[in-house]
Design a protein around this motif. Structure first.
Motif, PDB file in Angstrom:
ATOM      1  N   LYS A 365       0.053 -40.143 -56.546  1.00 55.31           N
ATOM      2  CA  LYS A 365      -0.712 -38.919 -56.722  1.00 55.31           C
ATOM      3  C   LYS A 365      -1.253 -38.858 -58.146  1.00 55.31           C
ATOM      4  CE  LYS A 365       2.197 -36.328 -53.495  1.00 55.31           C
ATOM      5  NZ  LYS A 365       3.165 -35.208 -53.370  1.00 55.31           N
ATOM      6  N   PRO A 366      -2.505 -38.433 -58.305  1.00 58.20           N
ATOM      7  CA  PRO A 366      -3.029 -38.308 -59.664  1.00 58.20           C
ATOM      8  C   PRO A 366      -2.282 -37.229 -60.433  1.00 58.20           C
ATOM      9  CG  PRO A 366      -4.607 -37.456 -58.047  1.00 58.20           C
ATOM     10  CD  PRO A 366      -3.500 -38.089 -57.284  1.00 58.20           C
ATOM     11  N   GLY A 367      -1.822 -37.562 -61.618  1.00 56.46           N
ATOM     12  CA  GLY A 367      -1.129 -36.579 -62.445  1.00 56.46           C
ATOM     13  C   GLY A 367      -2.106 -35.819 -63.324  1.00 56.46           C
ATOM     14  N   LYS A 368      -1.612 -34.779 -63.958  1.00 57.61           N
ATOM     15  CA  LYS A 368      -2.442 -34.037 -64.893  1.00 57.61           C
ATOM     16  C   LYS A 368      -2.728 -34.918 -66.103  1.00 57.61           C
ATOM     17  CE  LYS A 368      -0.527 -29.515 -63.642  1.00 57.61           C
ATOM     18  NZ  LYS A 368       0.222 -28.331 -64.144  1.00 57.61           N
ATOM     19  N   ARG A 369      -3.763 -34.541 -66.845  1.00 62.20           N
ATOM     20  CA  ARG A 369      -4.079 -35.288 -68.057  1.00 62.20           C
ATOM     21  C   ARG A 369      -2.869 -35.263 -68.979  1.00 62.20           C
ATOM     22  NH1 ARG A 369      -8.603 -34.317 -72.739  1.00 62.20           N
ATOM     23  NH2 ARG A 369      -8.958 -36.520 -73.182  1.00 62.20           N
ATOM     24  N   GLN A 370      -2.555 -36.425 -69.539  1.00 61.29           N
ATOM     25  CA  GLN A 370      -1.349 -36.545 -70.344  1.00 61.29           C
ATOM     26  C   GLN A 370      -1.410 -35.672 -71.589  1.00 61.29           C
ATOM     27  OE1 GLN A 370      -1.265 -41.021 -70.493  1.00 61.29           O
ATOM     28  NE2 GLN A 370       0.923 -40.660 -70.311  1.00 61.29           N
ATOM     29  N   GLY A 371      -0.312 -34.998 -71.863  1.00 66.97           N
ATOM     30  CA  GLY A 371      -0.137 -34.319 -73.128  1.00 66.97           C
ATOM     31  C   GLY A 371      -0.559 -32.859 -73.147  1.00 66.97           C
ATOM     32  N   GLU A 372      -0.024 -32.151 -74.130  1.00 63.75           N
ATOM     33  CA  GLU A 372      -0.346 -30.739 -74.368  1.00 63.75           C
ATOM     34  C   GLU A 372      -1.247 -30.643 -75.596  1.00 63.75           C
ATOM     35  OE1 GLU A 372       1.931 -26.632 -75.814  1.00 63.75           O
ATOM     36  OE2 GLU A 372       3.076 -28.477 -75.419  1.00 63.75           O
ATOM     37  N   THR A 373      -2.395 -30.001 -75.437  1.00 65.18           N
ATOM     38  CA  THR A 373      -3.332 -29.876 -76.548  1.00 65.18           C
ATOM     39  C   THR A 373      -2.698 -29.051 -77.673  1.00 65.18           C
ATOM     40  OG1 THR A 373      -5.214 -29.990 -75.047  1.00 65.18           O
ATOM     41  CG2 THR A 373      -5.629 -29.088 -77.235  1.00 65.18           C
TER      42      THR A 373
END
Length: 756
Positions: A365-373
């Protein structure tokens, strides 16, 4: 006698009766054999008839503690050589054994009357063999881990038969199926269903030749009668899509003008593919009862990969009526440690494609974009501003042009520049809204030259790190306690460092520079800058960090990520298959592929791995890993990976005529390749390299060596000493750099092969 005592006595008597019944069945099958009654013998006595010398294979006859019976060759507490084993449920094996596993030729029979006769490997039906079911079904052909896999012929009890290719226990590839009424189909199959292109011939001579989908004609096809007349068109069960033209032969005149193509679908609906019989229990699921003996050296022992005997370790499983082998040898000659594998139920693995060949592989499954801005209010917002200000100052500062041949003084650990950044600004620094801090550049001339060597444009470098877009902090720190930050364009990764890691990098910097300069195809991670932020104030906190390239940055979606070291202890991702996303980093024991590279690239890959490992061994570092990213090119609409027999000829031709695409391919990036699926043994999760299946997928690969700054210091030496007491020393990551390099290369050269 109270009720509780009475109940215990009745249970004991029932156990004795079952054991004596098992002995009686054994005598009926194997012939009358003189032996003591197992219920009347002290547990410390041998309940067997053995002829042999301690330490050598010998012939024995045993009734085992749970009533199972064995007669045959015996060695080191295991059946080894020719022997018969009868389970109390009526299953029986007669054939070759190796260290307690059925291995070689043999015959396995079920109480239902079913029989398999053929090759066995590590307890599985594997190789060539004949299976005859209780109702008369027979299959003669190739097997892989209990499943029909390869070419085989199956005759069904209802009179149907199939001759062709199998995969994961189902018809797949080219094959012929003939029904009892002599209708037959010759063509392609997938997952046990007629598909793609093939010819169906009826017993009356009528024939359909064309395309299929889900067992029915779909697409272009031709239906022909024995008299030569035929119908050609687009076929579909949907009347709106069905269209075609009828062409009569000279002899048929207009006999078939009223014919309706729908009659073909009605006739085919009656031609069912026989499902065959299900096997109640596989030979590999049958466990052997432990036999304890104080004579003949038959005491249960546990061996590690290097053959050492472990002493003083007893696990709960050792007391159960289950048998574990003390290791067998895989296809590459590597000893596997079955005694370190917990015997979990087979059903635990049914839903995991690492162990179950029947399950198709799916794209994660595609995950969310890596990391917290990192935006205003984030705990590390000011640190990010300090970092960006420092980078802008370091890279933008005027400096004389430098040649690639650097002086030794440039690599001196004392070669560093401190710059003070007051909020109001200074002669050399701009005003800013953050707190006051000091900025340190380590060996600035060396890293400026490295950026030049790696063809990094200074303006692009500053825009990526110091532009208007914020950095992103990865959700959790790594095992080392370091934090990771990504630039918005994913081009660069910033990692906080311990002081010890900074010392290691500065110590090896000259050797690193010379290595990456000498080998432009090096797989070792690229470093672009080493810096430190020191906060002015009560805390006086120092944050050291390295800027490096992001190996897996690509225009392609990276579907699978693996971090590979060649060790097994703790090298597994504790997540169910359903929770694994495309951003999940998988480890050695999660790996279910062999990577297949084209000949020229494979040869260069092997040469470069050797060069890089020799360099890392010289600088005395260890605990590094190969990071691998895979993009799967062919994915079905439902998310299943689609296998390909070989690297696409179209892609190969395009590479030859497209210089730009060819130039974009490097040893570590954008490399077209194939991966072959492997399957692990369900009862042993510590198997580093699984069994080959022949099931291949076309991919684009990315890989490189990361985490190269771990020195084999006193901490790692103590870790090695401590873990060696509790675990097999070869399974742990913390080992001497020379040993680590050898183990790493041995493993990498097993999972990377030439695509022939």
């Amino acid at each position: 006698m109270n009720k509780e005592q009475s109940g215990v006595l009745r249970a004991w008597e029932a156990t004795v009766r079952k054991t004596q019944a098992a002995k009686k069945r054994a005598n009926n099958i194997f012939g009358t054999i003189s032996m003591a009654n197992v219920a009347d013998v002290d547990p410390e006595d041998d309940n067997d008839k053995s002829v042999g010398i301690s330490g050598e294979a010998y012939f024995t006859e045993k009734i085992l503690p749970n009533g199972d019976y064995y007669t045959g060759q015996w060695y080191d507490n295991f059946p080894n050589g020719q022997g018969k084993y009868l389970w109390t449920d009526g299953c029986m094996f007669l054939g070759e054994w190796h260290k307690g596993k059925t291995m070689g030729r043999g015959r396995f029979s079920w109480p239902s009357g079913a029989i398999y006769e053929g090759d066995f490997k590590s307890g599985y039906m594997d190789g060539t063999g004949i299976y005859t079911g209780p109702s008369g079904d027979t299959y003669k052909g190739q097997w892989l881990m209990n499943l029909k896999h390869g070419h085989g012929i199956k005759h069904y009890s209802n009179g149907d038969w199939y001759d062709g290719e199998w995969r994961r226990g189902l018809q797949e590839g080219h094959g012929k199926y003939q029904w009892k009424n002599e209708n037959h189909y010759v063509g392609q199959w997938k997952n046990g269903v007629i598909c793609s292109q093939g010819t169906f011939t009826w017993s009356n001579g009528n024939k359909y030749d064309g395309y299929w989908e889900d067992g029915m004609p779909k697409g272009n096809g031709k239906y022909q009668w024995p008299d030569g007349s035929f119908y050609v068109g687009n076929w579909s069960k949907d009347p709106d899509e069905q269209n075609g033209t009828y062409y009569p032969s000279e002899s048929s005149m207009a006999a078939n003008l009223e014919w309706d193509p729908k009659t073909v679908y009605n006739e085919l609906a009656d031609c069912k593919i026989c499902p065959g019989e299900r096997v109640s229990i596989m030979p590999s699921q049958k466990k052997l009862a432990i036999w304890y003996s104080t004579k003949g050296g038959d005491k249960v022992r546990r061996k590690s990969v290097d053959g050492r005997v472990s002493v003083g370790i007893e696990r709960p499983f050792d007391k159960m009526n289950m048998w574990e082998s003390d290791g067998d040898i895989n296809d590459s000659g590597e000893v596997r440690r079955d005694l370190d594998c917990e015997l979990l139920g087979v059903h635990h693995y049914d839903a995991n494609p690492k162990f179950n060949l029947r399950l198709p592989l799916k794209a994660p499954k595609p995950g969310k974009r890596q990391g917290e801005t990192i935006c205003k209010g984030h705990k590390n917002y000011e640190l990010m501003l300090n970092l960006q200000l420092g980078i802008r100052h370091s890279v933008g500062r005027p400096a004389p042009a430098t040649a690639l041949d650097l002086k030794a003084s440039a690599f001196d650990p004392k070669e560093k520049i401190w710059t003070r950044f007051p909020p109001e600004g200074s002669k050399y620094t701009p005003p800013h809204q953050s707190c006051e801090f000091k900025w340190k550049d380590y060996c600035p001339v060396v890293f400026r030259t490295l950026r030049k060597l790696f063809e990094v444009d200074a303006a692009d470098y500053m825009i990526s790190i110091c532009g208007n877009d914020a950095l992103r902090e990865l959700s959790s720190p790594g095992k080392s306690g370091s934090f990771f930050y990504l630039t918005d364009d994913d081009r660069y990764m910033i990692k906080t460092m311990k002081k010890s890691e900074v010392k290691v990098l500065l110590r090896m910097l000259s050797a690193y520079y010379n290595h990456v300069r000498s080998f432009e195809n090096t797989l070792v991670i690229k470093y672009y800058g080493l810096h430190c932020v020191k906060l002015i104030g009560p805390t006086q906190r120092k944050v050291r960090f390295i800027i490096m390239g992001n190996l897996l940055r690509s225009e392609y979606i990276i579907h699978r990520r693996f971090d590979l070291k060649g060790s097994s202890l703790g090298r597994i991702t504790e997540k169910p298959e359903s929770e694994i996303k495309d951003t999940t980093i998988l480890k050695d024991l999660d790996l279910n592929f062999i990577f297949k590279l084209q000949k020229a690239w494979f040869q260069e890959f092997c040469r470069q791995i050797d060069r890089d490992c020799e360099f890392l061994e010289r600088v005395r570092t260890m605990d590094y890993s190969l990071l691998v990213g895979l993009h799967f090119k062919d994915i079905s609409p439902n998310g299943e990976l689609e296998s390909t027999p070989h690297l696409s000829r179209t892609d190969t031709d395009q590479l030859l005529v497209d210089p730009e695409r060819w130039a974009s391919i490097k040893l570590e990036a954008n490399m077209p390749a194939r991966v072959e699926r492997t399957i692990r043994r369900p009862e042993c999760e510590l198997q580093l390299v699984g069994r080959h299946t022949g099931e291949c997928y076309e991919v684009v690969m990315f890989f490189g060596i990361i985490d190269i700054l771990q020195d084999y210091d006193i901490t790692k030496k103590l870790e090695h000493a401590y873990k060696s007491i509790h675990y097999d020393p070869t399974s742990i990551s913390a080992v001497d750099p020379k040993q680590y390099s050898k183990r790493f290369r041995d493993f990498i050269f097993k999972v990377f092969v030439e695509d022939t």
